[in-house]
Motif scaffolding. Sequence first.
Motif, PDB file in Angstrom:
ATOM      1  N   ALA A 253      -4.599 -49.508 -20.489  1.00 21.24           N
ATOM      2  CA  ALA A 253      -5.475 -48.557 -21.184  1.00 21.24           C
ATOM      3  C   ALA A 253      -5.313 -47.170 -20.578  1.00 21.24           C
ATOM      4  N   LYS A 254      -5.306 -46.162 -21.459  1.00 23.18           N
ATOM      5  CA  LYS A 254      -5.082 -44.790 -20.989  1.00 23.18           C
ATOM      6  C   LYS A 254      -6.384 -44.107 -20.653  1.00 23.18           C
ATOM      7  N   LEU A 255      -7.471 -44.568 -21.269  1.00 20.55           N
ATOM      8  CA  LEU A 255      -8.731 -43.849 -21.157  1.00 20.55           C
ATOM      9  C   LEU A 255      -9.861 -44.875 -21.141  1.00 20.55           C
ATOM     10  N   LEU A 256     -10.964 -44.487 -20.478  1.00 27.21           N
ATOM     11  CA  LEU A 256     -12.121 -45.396 -20.421  1.00 27.21           C
ATOM     12  C   LEU A 256     -13.344 -44.658 -20.957  1.00 27.21           C
ATOM     13  N   ILE A 257     -14.109 -45.357 -21.791  1.00 26.40           N
ATOM     14  CA  ILE A 257     -15.386 -44.792 -22.243  1.00 26.40           C
ATOM     15  C   ILE A 257     -16.497 -45.667 -21.677  1.00 26.40           C
ATOM     16  N   THR A 258     -17.461 -45.033 -21.012  1.00 18.05           N
ATOM     17  CA  THR A 258     -18.527 -45.804 -20.401  1.00 18.05           C
ATOM     18  C   THR A 258     -19.849 -45.051 -20.572  1.00 18.05           C
ATOM     19  N   ALA A 259     -20.888 -45.510 -19.869  1.00 26.88           N
ATOM     20  CA  ALA A 259     -22.192 -44.842 -19.905  1.00 26.88           C
ATOM     21  C   ALA A 259     -22.699 -44.745 -18.474  1.00 26.88           C
ATOM     22  N   ASP A 260     -23.753 -43.931 -18.271  1.00 29.75           N
ATOM     23  CA  ASP A 260     -24.274 -43.803 -16.908  1.00 29.75           C
ATOM     24  C   ASP A 260     -24.771 -45.140 -16.375  1.00 29.75           C
ATOM     25  N   GLY A 261     -25.518 -45.850 -17.186  1.00 21.95           N
ATOM     26  CA  GLY A 261     -26.022 -47.146 -16.751  1.00 21.95           C
ATOM     27  C   GLY A 261     -26.899 -47.720 -17.828  1.00 21.95           C
ATOM     28  N   THR A 262     -27.416 -48.906 -17.592  1.00 19.45           N
ATOM     29  CA  THR A 262     -28.299 -49.507 -18.579  1.00 19.45           C
ATOM     30  C   THR A 262     -29.218 -50.499 -17.883  1.00 19.45           C
ATOM     31  N   PHE A 263     -30.303 -50.828 -18.545  1.00 23.28           N
ATOM     32  CA  PHE A 263     -31.202 -51.861 -18.033  1.00 23.28           C
ATOM     33  C   PHE A 263     -31.097 -53.093 -18.913  1.00 23.28           C
ATOM     34  N   ARG A 264     -31.058 -54.249 -18.258  1.00 28.58           N
ATOM     35  CA  ARG A 264     -31.175 -55.517 -18.980  1.00 28.58           C
ATOM     36  C   ARG A 264     -32.468 -56.128 -18.472  1.00 28.58           C
ATOM     37  N   GLY A 265     -33.540 -56.036 -19.232  1.00 32.41           N
ATOM     38  CA  GLY A 265     -34.843 -56.407 -18.697  1.00 32.41           C
ATOM     39  C   GLY A 265     -35.186 -55.420 -17.591  1.00 32.41           C
ATOM     40  N   THR A 266     -35.503 -55.922 -16.397  1.00 31.59           N
ATOM     41  CA  THR A 266     -35.828 -54.993 -15.295  1.00 31.59           C
ATOM     42  C   THR A 266     -34.602 -54.735 -14.424  1.00 31.59           C
ATOM     43  N   LYS A 267     -33.496 -55.374 -14.737  1.00 29.67           N
ATOM     44  CA  LYS A 267     -32.290 -55.251 -13.904  1.00 29.67           C
ATOM     45  C   LYS A 267     -31.465 -54.025 -14.312  1.00 29.67           C
ATOM     46  N   PHE A 268     -31.139 -53.204 -13.323  1.00 30.31           N
ATOM     47  CA  PHE A 268     -30.339 -52.014 -13.606  1.00 30.31           C
ATOM     48  C   PHE A 268     -28.861 -52.335 -13.448  1.00 30.31           C
ATOM     49  N   ILE A 269     -28.057 -51.881 -14.389  1.00 31.69           N
ATOM     50  CA  ILE A 269     -26.598 -52.040 -14.257  1.00 31.69           C
ATOM     51  C   ILE A 269     -25.985 -50.641 -14.159  1.00 31.69           C
ATOM     52  N   ALA A 270     -25.379 -50.375 -13.011  1.00 30.01           N
ATOM     53  CA  ALA A 270     -24.835 -49.036 -12.734  1.00 30.01           C
ATOM     54  C   ALA A 270     -23.442 -48.915 -13.334  1.00 30.01           C
ATOM     55  N   LEU A 271     -23.383 -48.788 -14.649  1.00 29.13           N
ATOM     56  CA  LEU A 271     -22.085 -48.834 -15.326  1.00 29.13           C
ATOM     57  C   LEU A 271     -21.086 -47.803 -14.802  1.00 29.13           C
ATOM     58  N   LYS A 272     -21.562 -46.557 -14.638  1.00 37.65           N
ATOM     59  CA  LYS A 272     -20.598 -45.522 -14.231  1.00 37.65           C
ATOM     60  C   LYS A 272     -20.083 -45.774 -12.810  1.00 37.65           C
ATOM     61  N   SER A 273     -20.957 -46.215 -11.905  1.00 34.66           N
ATOM     62  CA  SER A 273     -20.495 -46.511 -10.542  1.00 34.66           C
ATOM     63  C   SER A 273     -19.463 -47.628 -10.568  1.00 34.66           C
ATOM     64  N   ILE A 274     -19.736 -48.642 -11.373  1.00 38.16           N
ATOM     65  CA  ILE A 274     -18.800 -49.766 -11.471  1.00 38.16           C
ATOM     66  C   ILE A 274     -17.482 -49.269 -12.071  1.00 38.16           C
ATOM     67  N   ALA A 275     -17.605 -48.412 -13.110  1.00 37.44           N
ATOM     68  CA  ALA A 275     -16.403 -47.882 -13.765  1.00 37.44           C
ATOM     69  C   ALA A 275     -15.578 -47.063 -12.769  1.00 37.44           C
ATOM     70  N   THR A 276     -16.265 -46.255 -11.964  1.00 37.17           N
ATOM     71  CA  THR A 276     -15.552 -45.422 -10.983  1.00 37.17           C
ATOM     72  C   THR A 276     -14.809 -46.299  -9.976  1.00 37.17           C
ATOM     73  N   GLN A 277     -15.504 -47.340  -9.502  1.00 36.97           N
ATOM     74  CA  GLN A 277     -14.833 -48.280  -8.580  1.00 36.97           C
ATOM     75  C   GLN A 277     -13.607 -48.888  -9.235  1.00 36.97           C
ATOM     76  N   ALA A 278     -13.778 -49.292 -10.487  1.00 39.04           N
ATOM     77  CA  ALA A 278     -12.666 -49.925 -11.208  1.00 39.04           C
ATOM     78  C   ALA A 278     -11.496 -48.948 -11.332  1.00 39.04           C
ATOM     79  N   LEU A 279     -11.817 -47.683 -11.643  1.00 43.19           N
ATOM     80  CA  LEU A 279     -10.741 -46.704 -11.838  1.00 43.19           C
ATOM     81  C   LEU A 279     -10.014 -46.410 -10.527  1.00 43.19           C
ATOM     82  N   MET A 280     -10.753 -46.503  -9.416  1.00 41.82           N
ATOM     83  CA  MET A 280     -10.087 -46.327  -8.125  1.00 41.82           C
ATOM     84  C   MET A 280      -9.101 -47.472  -7.904  1.00 41.82           C
ATOM     85  N   GLN A 281      -9.532 -48.658  -8.256  1.00 40.25           N
ATOM     86  CA  GLN A 281      -8.621 -49.814  -8.133  1.00 40.25           C
ATOM     87  C   GLN A 281      -7.398 -49.650  -9.027  1.00 40.25           C
TER      88      GLN A 281
END
Length: 668
Positions: A190-218
């Motif tokens: 993939a040449k490009l990634l589209i993501t979001a800052d984060g989201t909540f599933r119930g009370t659980k926070f998912i840090a999408l952008k942080s995870i995406a940044t880690q993934a892109l470093m990998q």
Amino acid sequence: MKSPTTDSKPIYLPSDAIQKRAYIASLDEYLEIYNASIKDPVKFWEKIATDFFWKTKPAGPFLNYNFDLNKGNIFIKWMEGATTNICYNLVDKTIQDGYGDKIAYYWEGNEPGEQKQITYQALLKAICKCANVLKGLGIKKGDRVAIYMPNTIEAIVAMLSCARIGAVHVVVFAGFSANALAERIIAAQAKLLITADGTFRGTKFIALKSIATQALMQCKGAGHPVSHCIMLKHLHTTQQIPEIPWDDAIDCAWERLMASASEVCAPEWVDGEDPLFILYTSGSTGKPKGVLHTTGGYLLYTATVFKYVFDYHPEDIFFCSGDLGWITGHTFNVYGALACKSTSVVFDGIPTYPDGGRFWDLIDRYKVTTFYTAPTAIRTLMQLPVSYVTKYSRASLRILGSVGEPIDPSSWRWFYEVVGSSRCPIIDTFWQTETGAPIICPLPGSTPLKPGSATLPFWGIVATIVDEDGIEIIGRGKGHLVIKNPWPGMARTIDGDHQRFQATYFEPYHGYYYTGDGAQRDADGYFWITGRTDDMLNCSGHLISTAEIESVLMQHPSVAEAAAVSALHAIKGESIHCFIVLKQEQLYNEIMESEIKSIIRNQIGAFAVPDLIQPVPALPKVGSGKIMRRLLRKIVRQEGHLGDTSTLVDPNSIDQLRGLILNKAKML
Ligand code: WT7
């Protein structure tokens, strides 16, 4: 309406109210069309193709294929040489047909009251803007774009903007870890990634952008740098969240790019057989398979299934609780739905937040007529007090659907009697990421239902069962579920690995597409799916391969050997039980257990964390060294009869394993 049975199972006949409105209102009518679709598939699908816009007609035959490895390589081509654009068919054409002001989507966020809606006209503008943004960032026809987003209208816009310019979307479920995301971005190139800052599933926070940044470093570390990462701001400012990483060199704000993009973007005319998307699914070697779907056939099949399987009429409101990150979301929240000019509800929350009445509340507020969900959600909700359901009227409901795993008859009845007040047929749809849309399922107005059976094949599908030797079983019997012929919505290949595509689906039984599922066929020709017969387990509707879990278990420095199997679970359907052999002088303790669980959470995702990890002195093996997972599965399921254990190297070890598991079961 309940009537006597033919196969010692109760049958539920379509009600008059359902039949009165149904496109197909009798079993004979379904059968007549089925027989025609099998006799002359080209004629059948050619007629359906006339409902859509084709810039040019197929250059050669409408269908060209080889389904038999004995005759050479497998290929499936529908409408090769025809040109079209799927986004144009779903959106522009719907507007031209006079539905521009119709609501395409109602969106509801995790928090009740977080709402948006969008008309077809507004959807087109957003798609064109996003398509222009992608073009501006250098994305061209054939390029792959990864999407790692919450269940939002913007995610749908991102998918359709790829389709508009002929780019291939690779949606990665937002519950996957950074490692899993990186693996998929690299595999798909993939040449490009589209993501979001984060989201909540119930009370659980998912840090999408942080995870995406880690993934892109990998990805960068692995020699596959991604040019840009577009981030949608999804969270409200009042929510307390950790800081979001940002790198001006690659990160761009969705809002800023969209604000300056043009609202006009001509569709790219692509071949019927050009790739539309890749979606990763588990494979038995542990390496995920990039299932590739193409444009023309997928359009025909998803549109037809959506219309007839849900008996969808333009005034209906469809609500599929599945996530866009799975095939259910692709086919029913996006492609099939829009092809039928539908209004759908997209929900970015969970069924139990803020309480167990969330689905029923949504159904009442949006006047949902057609509700499609998974057995695991049904089983969760049926444990709760029934007042969560009965508090709401659910009067708008006409049709209920189920997907993802076999639905047991008692959950089926609860869904039918409590949720649907015995008015709504239960449409149990059997399918896979690879099949594109359901291939075995009832039609609301015509198929008598038997709780627990996905019933009969859809039009154009020749389903049957074969024994271990690949010999077809005629009539009643039990075997491996296979399909004899190509259908337009089936996957064409595994991205970058056609050999694996052939080996997985066509090598086991020559001349057939092999589903990997077992099935029983009763005297009425009804199929009862009995579950996977390969090394795959189905936990809360997520298909996970045992090999994938085992390879991650092995990453713990103290683990010498590992085996993962599925136990039965009252809510998840199946749960993951792992056996590990520790390296010499290592002792198992709670710290090690939490380390192992966190490796799995980081490498795959929280949904793959096992319910039980059992250290054992040795794994049961046959002489060749192969682990007998079948035996372990029977032990965790506490099945009395273990079958033939004579090929085991150390048959006595079995009693010891059984003892360990029984003790553990008492403690759980
Ligand atoms: C596997 C495919 C299809 C969308 C979600 C899963 C199981 C799916 C049913 C059903 C019995 C079912 C099968 C299949 N499955 N639907 N109605 N009855 N089993 O897609 O992740 O590709 O998983 O899900 O085992 O092979 P997937």
